[in-house]
Write a protein that holds these residues in place. Structure first.
Motif, PDB file in Angstrom:
ATOM      1  N   HIS A  56       0.751  -1.155   0.032  1.00  0.00           N
ATOM      2  CA  HIS A  56       0.000   0.128  -0.142  1.00  0.00           C
ATOM      3  C   HIS A  56       0.942   1.208  -0.130  1.00  0.00           C
ATOM      4  CE1 HIS A  56      -3.012   2.868   1.607  1.00  0.00           C
ATOM      5  NE2 HIS A  56      -3.926   2.230   0.662  1.00  0.00           N
ATOM      6  N   HIS A 104      -4.654   6.562  -4.940  1.00  0.00           N
ATOM      7  CA  HIS A 104      -5.311   7.585  -4.590  1.00  0.00           C
ATOM      8  C   HIS A 104      -5.255   8.658  -5.314  1.00  0.00           C
ATOM      9  CE1 HIS A 104      -4.374   5.339  -0.689  1.00  0.00           C
ATOM     10  NE2 HIS A 104      -5.754   5.342  -0.710  1.00  0.00           N
ATOM     11  N   HIS A 113      -7.770  -1.349  -4.998  1.00  0.00           N
ATOM     12  CA  HIS A 113      -7.957  -1.777  -3.448  1.00  0.00           C
ATOM     13  C   HIS A 113      -9.073  -3.053  -3.349  1.00  0.00           C
ATOM     14  CE1 HIS A 113      -6.788   2.316  -2.354  1.00  0.00           C
ATOM     15  NE2 HIS A 113      -6.403   1.835  -1.326  1.00  0.00           N
ATOM     16  N   HIS A 251     -14.449   7.345   2.502  1.00  0.00           N
ATOM     17  CA  HIS A 251     -13.225   6.616   2.567  1.00  0.00           C
ATOM     18  C   HIS A 251     -12.076   7.443   3.462  1.00  0.00           C
ATOM     19  CE1 HIS A 251      -8.985   5.697   1.171  1.00  0.00           C
ATOM     20  NE2 HIS A 251      -9.247   4.850   1.817  1.00  0.00           N
ATOM     21  N   HIS A 255     -10.542   7.258   7.306  1.00  0.00           N
ATOM     22  CA  HIS A 255      -9.138   7.057   7.688  1.00  0.00           C
ATOM     23  C   HIS A 255      -8.651   8.188   8.752  1.00  0.00           C
ATOM     24  CE1 HIS A 255      -7.164   4.044   5.207  1.00  0.00           C
ATOM     25  NE2 HIS A 255      -7.927   4.145   4.515  1.00  0.00           N
ATOM     26  N   PHE A 283      -7.629  -1.446   8.910  1.00  0.00           N
ATOM     27  CA  PHE A 283      -7.673  -0.808   7.361  1.00  0.00           C
ATOM     28  C   PHE A 283      -8.706  -1.882   6.504  1.00  0.00           C
ATOM     29  CE2 PHE A 283      -5.876  -1.356   3.038  1.00  0.00           C
ATOM     30  CZ  PHE A 283      -5.705  -0.104   2.914  1.00  0.00           C
ATOM     31  N   HIS A 287     -11.687  -0.944   4.288  1.00  0.00           N
ATOM     32  CA  HIS A 287     -11.675  -0.992   2.923  1.00  0.00           C
ATOM     33  C   HIS A 287     -12.564  -2.302   2.300  1.00  0.00           C
ATOM     34  CE1 HIS A 287      -9.276   1.858   0.821  1.00  0.00           C
ATOM     35  NE2 HIS A 287      -8.710   1.795   1.772  1.00  0.00           N
ATOM     36  N   PHE A 480      -6.332  13.548   4.087  1.00  0.00           N
ATOM     37  CA  PHE A 480      -5.546  12.115   4.046  1.00  0.00           C
ATOM     38  C   PHE A 480      -4.483  12.122   2.664  1.00  0.00           C
ATOM     39  CE2 PHE A 480      -5.774   7.559   2.622  1.00  0.00           C
ATOM     40  CZ  PHE A 480      -5.293   6.974   3.787  1.00  0.00           C
TER      41      PHE A 480
HETATM   42 CU   LIG Z   1      -7.877   3.672   2.449  1.00  0.00          CU
END
Ligand SMILES: [Cu+2]
Lengths: 549, 253
Positions: A56, A104, A113, A251, A255, A283, A287, A480
């Motif tokens: 990730h 992202h 993901h 999302h 986070h 996590f 997800h 994020f």
């Molecule tokens: Cu994430």
């Protein structure tokens, strides 16, 4: 061939616990045991927990030099067990193929993901069956923090994630001390509710368009954040600014809330920063929920993903590296494209069809009233502006022509609570905006107006900012991904992040009050958590744009 | 914000047309309208025996002019993303001015570099006329440079597209400075590659086209962590292959 069922971490696990009422172990227990096994493997091993987290993103090879954020370097994270042996890294071949892949700020966010979860779920299931003699149909549970169940307060993290030991007396790997929660006091929950500006919701589920090229007619909404449901049409994007609606909220919001910022030292929790987030076992349940929402959006919402070949074929179509996951300790790769994971009903997993679904595919869990469609919204806008309309009498095109009409002079450093600034409007450009609103008619669609925060930099990833224009609240966003986007020699070239806000309604209201004849807008930015010295957030410029048809 | 498709295409077409036009001048030299040779030496007579003789045949100023044309032909397409970014971030009436200042700044850095490069080229031609040794030497340097962390650092910096001020004198000044900076990162990453075709006694044009392809490709690659790494940055080639495959597949279906 079997079909795996991913179940709710609260409802299907006796209220988020390790043991059923029947005294059997829950899916969460088997998850914890398998995570223990993966965590006992060194980072060199592609099926170790640490290697998977580095897929990730990581701060191990990409070391942080800024003393304010060194605590995020993996060598300094106490949650990482000594068994990880961070001094013996995998071969550079393995690192180059697999690490730092997460997508992202891009339309690849949902499919990347999905592939990541499928690969991890298979490694965990292998361990559960072969090493732990657990259930052969084990599947990843999901945490639906937006579930309005009356039986459990599901906005809270399931209790299995806060116990210090497992029923067998061993240490609980699901417990992560570096988790600070939305108020920074280690009470872990997701803020949901109409009275909190920075609250998570599932409004994104009403959006009907995956990305710009999937907009088959002009009445398609461009999404809450201007990037549609799935995100902007980019190449390989390990962090970026074209964040789709699903990715921003819930999302990113979740986070930031789960990771949080500690009250005692202002440090981000692991979940709050992309390059440490996947170390935290919550996590994957977060997800799984995002993946569930995407599946529900397709199946219950009857929305299609884009058919653009550049999406279906993945980033290699644009000359970038492929998506791939290691499936065994020797690092055998499962390369995949978004087309391979387009539907949970037939994932093309390493040459085989892999099928899974969720025990709940409701389109929304929290929102109940769909927003007005763009066409009706346009009618509302016309009537607000006093334009006589005949139903269907106007035609919108897909053409969008953005033009800068105002900007702040110089950069801006955000203060701890609220920062006010004036954004100067350029007279001739602004006149075209006011003209378009004043002379609006069914044949002359008035401009839309956007505010953009440009080049936002800092390291307060778990933080949120709320934007106000002329004392009116516009929207809140999560930061994020900010730290990585602000680092030199990272994948972005330290350009920071951009955030776009639609402020058309506020401009229309100013027009109705005869206030359009002005030379600046008052913009106020509030941060949710305080900003301590040395960890300020800067904004290179605030831009005001008109988007004409 | 993303520039409208129409403006995007207009920029692309304008830049590529200018570049192609200059390429035609350099490669075909239609009707011999160019009185100077962009290629360094075409010493056809007896080997030059004195520097002044060489300078007579390859005067410095026309050489530098040829260098400038070469930079325009090869490098202009690389500036498209930056020009698009300047356009979308500037008020309509200043878009052209700021983009022009940026290009001006960028080209002037290459011209300053050109003074040294042309001097080196002339010098080496004087010392070793018609020899492949300088070209081979530069090629080896270019290869080492190619895989070095320093080159990666320059390439990463080339992705630093900052937001310019919107109003007045600071906007003009920073557009020019942005051009200077972008030019420096570009010279830093590409100087050896640029020098190589200039030192080749033969096949100069072919080498120039190949170098252009490599340089455009490597600026399309994402920034990476700088370290010694054997890495061919052929992104443009990868895109062309992948897109052709997709088109073929669509036709079959
Ligand atoms: Cu994430």
């Amino acid at each position: 061939m079997s079909k795996y069922l991913r179940k709710n971490a609260w409802d299907a696990n006796n209220g988020g616990q390790f043991i059923e009422k029947s005294n059997e172990f829950t899916a969460l227990f088997w998850y914890a045991k398998a995570v223990q096994v993966m965590q006992s493997r060194p980072i060199e091993n592609p099926t170790s927990w640490w290697f998977y987290a580095a897929i990730h993103g990581e701060f191990l090879i990409n070391e942080i030099k800024d003393p304010n954020y060194k605590y995020l370097n993996w060598k300094n994270i106490s949650y990482i067990s000594p068994k990880a042996d961070l001094t013996a890294l995998p071969s550079s071949n393995l690192v180059d193929s697999f690490w730092d892949q997460c997508q992202h700020g891009t339309w690849f966010f949902p499919p990347w993901h999905r592939g990541y979860l499928v690969a991890l779920e298979n490694i965990l299931r292998d361990i559960i069956i072969n090493e732990l003699s657990g259930p052969s149909d084990w599947s990843l549970p999901y945490w639906n923090y937006l579930n309005q169940s009356t039986a459990y307060a599901e906005f809270k993290i399931p209790p299995a994630f806060t116990e210090s030991t497992l029923p067998d007396g061993t240490a609980n790997p699901l417990y992560v001390p570096e988790r600070y929660g939305p108020t920074g006091n280690s009470d872990i929950y997701v803020q949901v509710g109409p009275n909190i500006q920075t609250s998570a919701n599932d409004e994104c589920q009403w959006n009907e368009t995956y990305s710009a090229s999937a907009a088959n007619n002009a009445s398609n909404n461009s999404g809450l954040f201007g990037q549609f449901y799935g995100g902007g049409e980019t190449g390989f994007s390990h962090g970026g600014s074209e964040t789709g609606d699903l990715e921003m909220n819930p999302h990113n919001f979740v986070h930031g809330m789960v990771g949080g910022e500690s009250n005692s030292n202002n440090q981000n929790g692991l979940m709050g920063v992309p390059a440490t987030a996947a170390l935290d076992p919550i996590f994957y349940l977060h997800h799984a929920n995002i993946d569930r929402m995407w599946a529900a959006w397709n199946q219950t919402g009857k929305n299609n993903n884009t058919a653009n070949p550049n999406w279906l074929h993945g980033p290699t179509a644009q000359g970038d590296r492929r998506f791939e996951m290691p499936i065994d300790p020797s690092g055998t790769a499962w390369p995949f494209t978004p087309e391979d994971v387009n539907s949970t009903e037939h994932v093309n997993y390493n040459g085989q069809t892999y099928t899974y679904t969720y025990d709940d595919l409701s389109l929304t869990s929290y929102e109940t009233i769909p927003p007005t469609k763009l066409h009706e919204k346009m009618l509302e806008r016309f009537s607000k502006l006093g334009v006589r309309t005949v139903e269907k009498g106007f035609k919108m095109t897909k053409k969008r022509n953005p033009e800068l009409v105002g900007a702040s002079s110089g950069s801006l450093t955000l203060n701890s609570k609220a920062t006010k600034t004036q954004v100067k409007l350029q007279s001739s450009s602004w006149k075209s905006v006011s003209d378009s609103i004043m002379k609006a008619s069914v044949s002359k669609i008035p401009d839309e107006v956007y505010l953009q925060l440009e080049g936002v930099k800092g390291g307060s990833d778990s933080n949120f900012i709320s934007v106000y224009v002329n004392e009116k609240f516009v929207k809140s966003i999560s930061l994020f991904g900010l730290l990585s986007a602000s680092m030199t020699n990272a994948a972005h070239g330290n350009s920071g992040l951009n955030f776009k806000f639609n402020i058309t309604e506020i401009i229309d209201d100013l027009h109705l009050k005869n206030d359009l004849n002005m030379d600046s807008l008052n913009v106020e930015i509030k941060t949710k958590n305080p900003l301590v010295e040395g960890k300020e957030i800067t904004v290179d410029r605030i831009g005001i744009y008109r988007v004409g048809q | 914000m993303k520039l409208s498709n129409t403006s995007s295409w207009a920029i692309r077409i304008t830049i590529i047309s200018i570049s192609l036009f200059v390429w035609v001048l350099l490669l075909i030299n239609p009707g011999n309208i160019m009185t100077i040779e962009h290629c360094h030496v075409t010493v056809s007579g007896p080997p030059a025996t004195s520097l002044s003789m060489l300078l007579d045949m390859n005067p410095f100023i026309p050489q530098l002019f040829g260098w400038g044309l070469m930079v325009i032909a090869m490098m202009l397409p690389k500036l498209i993303p930056a020009i698009k970014s300047i356009y979308v971030h500037s008020f309509k009436r200043y878009r052209f001015l700021y983009a022009f200042l940026f290009v001006l700044g960028y080209l002037s850095i290459w011209m300053i570099a050109g003074v040294f490069m042309v001097a080196v080229i002339l010098g080496l031609n004087f010392l070793m006329p018609l020899s492949y040794i300088p070209a081979i030497g530069t090629f080896i340097i270019a290869i080492v440079w190619e895989f070095s962390p320093i080159k990666q650092r320059f390439l990463n910096l080339g992705h630093d597209h900052r937001i310019l001020p919107a109003f007045g004198w600071p906007a003009s000044r920073d557009s020019l400075l942005y051009g200077f900076r972008h030019g420096m990162w570009c010279v830093g990453s590409g100087w050896a590659l640029m020098l190589f075709p200039m030192l080749l006694p033969k096949m100069h044009n072919l080498a120039m086209i190949m170098v252009t392809f490599i340089m455009i490709s490597e600026h399309m690659e994402h920034p990476r962590f700088p370290k010694w790494r054997f890495h061919l940055r052929f992104k443009l080639l990868r895109i062309l292959i992948a897109q052709t495959k997709i088109k073929l597949k669509l036709q079959v279906n």
